[in-house]
Scaffold this active site. Structure first.
Site, PDB file in Angstrom:
ATOM      1  CG  ASP A  24      -1.995  -0.866   1.035  1.00  0.00           C
ATOM      2  OD1 ASP A  24      -2.474  -1.819   2.089  1.00  0.00           O
ATOM      3  OD2 ASP A  24      -2.890  -0.666  -0.018  1.00  0.00           O
ATOM      4  CG  ASP A  64      -7.268  -3.339  -0.836  1.00  0.00           C
ATOM      5  OD1 ASP A  64      -6.349  -2.411  -1.360  1.00  0.00           O
ATOM      6  OD2 ASP A  64      -7.020  -3.592   0.293  1.00  0.00           O
TER       7      ASP A  64
HETATM    8  C1  DX5 Z   1      -6.178   0.835   2.803  1.00  0.00           C
HETATM    9  C2  DX5 Z   1      -5.369  -0.078   1.816  1.00  0.00           C
HETATM   10  C3  DX5 Z   1      -5.840  -1.698   2.012  1.00  0.00           C
HETATM   11  C4  DX5 Z   1      -5.370  -2.019   3.793  1.00  0.00           C
HETATM   12  C5  DX5 Z   1      -6.143  -3.495   3.938  1.00  0.00           C
HETATM   13  O1  DX5 Z   1      -5.801   2.139   2.613  1.00  0.00           O
HETATM   14  O2  DX5 Z   1      -5.326   0.042   0.584  1.00  0.00           O
HETATM   15  O3  DX5 Z   1      -4.888  -2.479   1.331  1.00  0.00           O
HETATM   16  O4  DX5 Z   1      -4.252  -1.773   4.057  1.00  0.00           O
HETATM   17  O5  DX5 Z   1      -6.044  -3.780   5.034  1.00  0.00           O
HETATM   18  P1  DX5 Z   1      -7.284  -4.537   6.074  1.00  0.00           P
HETATM   19  O6  DX5 Z   1      -7.281  -5.835   5.312  1.00  0.00           O
HETATM   20  O7  DX5 Z   1      -6.883  -4.444   7.323  1.00  0.00           O
HETATM   21  O8  DX5 Z   1      -8.312  -3.530   5.828  1.00  0.00           O
HETATM   22 ZN    ZN Z   2      -4.631  -1.740  -0.661  1.00  0.00          ZN
END
Ligand code: DX5
Ligand code: ZN
Length: 226
Positions: A35, A177
């Protein structure tokens, strides 16, 4: 068909990102979700091409780079050189012309993803160019942070995209996501998700290996024909 699990290391212990990559690989992850938030498109700043390049030597797993940045065309080459295998840019900062430039510059070496925020209606130019898009990254939380709850209001968008892809006989992946966990994985796959990002559900439930295995089991149970 195998559902791909893409653990998001932004949810891991940020002082040990390398360990998180190795743990995810050991747990059978199919790729690593990176990310990249620029503090402008998204209200957080995570890490950049230098970190991606440093992590590249640890694994041969595909790097699934999620650019939550305002200017993907400016930083594209840096993330390609750092070793990304999929680069997803947000449709909210693109138009058809910028999309075409992305497509040309990524060539066939790196897969092109188009990401969209929960409240974003899928732009027409995305639907018109599906055959040139390798992956649609459907965010089920607002960009910025791991550990948020999945927004169920986004679920119909997954079904809509999946039925469109199927009706055109395309192979475009649907990556979900945000807030993905064993408790919702089956529904996501039933609606057509083929890649599940797991941040908190992979790295903040104690045993990473067990967490990823459980997520995969639940996800693939949706594929079992009753
Ligand atoms: C949010 C990101 C996601 C997030 C996923 O800005 O794009 O990829 O890190 O983490 P979880 O699965 O905990 O929502
Ligand atoms: Zn992400």
């Amino acid at each position: 068909m195998r559902i791909k699990i893409s653990p998001s290391i932004a949810a891991a212990d940020l002082s040990r990102l390398g360990d998180a990559v190795l743990q995810a690989e050991k747990a059978g992850a199919d790729m690593i979700h990176l990310d990249i938030a620029d503090g402008h498109f998204a209200p957080n700043i995570t890490f950049g091409p230098g970190t991606v390049k440093a992590l590249r030597k640890l694994t041969s797993l595909p790097f699934d780079t999620h650019l939550m940045i305002t200017d993907p065309l400016v930083y594209l080459d840096a993330f390609v050189e750092a070793g990304s295998n999929i680069i997803s840019s947000h449709c909210e900062v693109l138009d058809e012309a910028k999309f075409s430039e992305l497509r040309e510059r990524l060539s066939d070496k790196v897969k092109l993803g188009i990401a969209m925020k929960p409240d974003t209606e899928v732009p027409e130019w995305v639907m018109d160019n599906l055959e040139r898009i390798d992956l649609l990254l459907v965010m089920t939380v607002n960009p910025g942070f791991s550990g948020q709850k999945l927004l169920t209001s986004v679920l119909p968008k997954i079904s809509y995209l999946s039925s469109h892809i199927k009706s055109k006989g395309l192979k475009t992946e649907i990556e979900v996501d945000g807030g993905v966990e064993p408790e919702n994985a089956q529904e996501l796959v039933r609606r057509g998700a083929t890649v599940l990002v797991a941040g908190a559900s992979a790295f903040r439930r104690g045993n990473v290996e067990q967490a990823i295995k459980e997520l995969r089991e639940k996800a693939e149970s949706a594929l079992v024909v009753k």
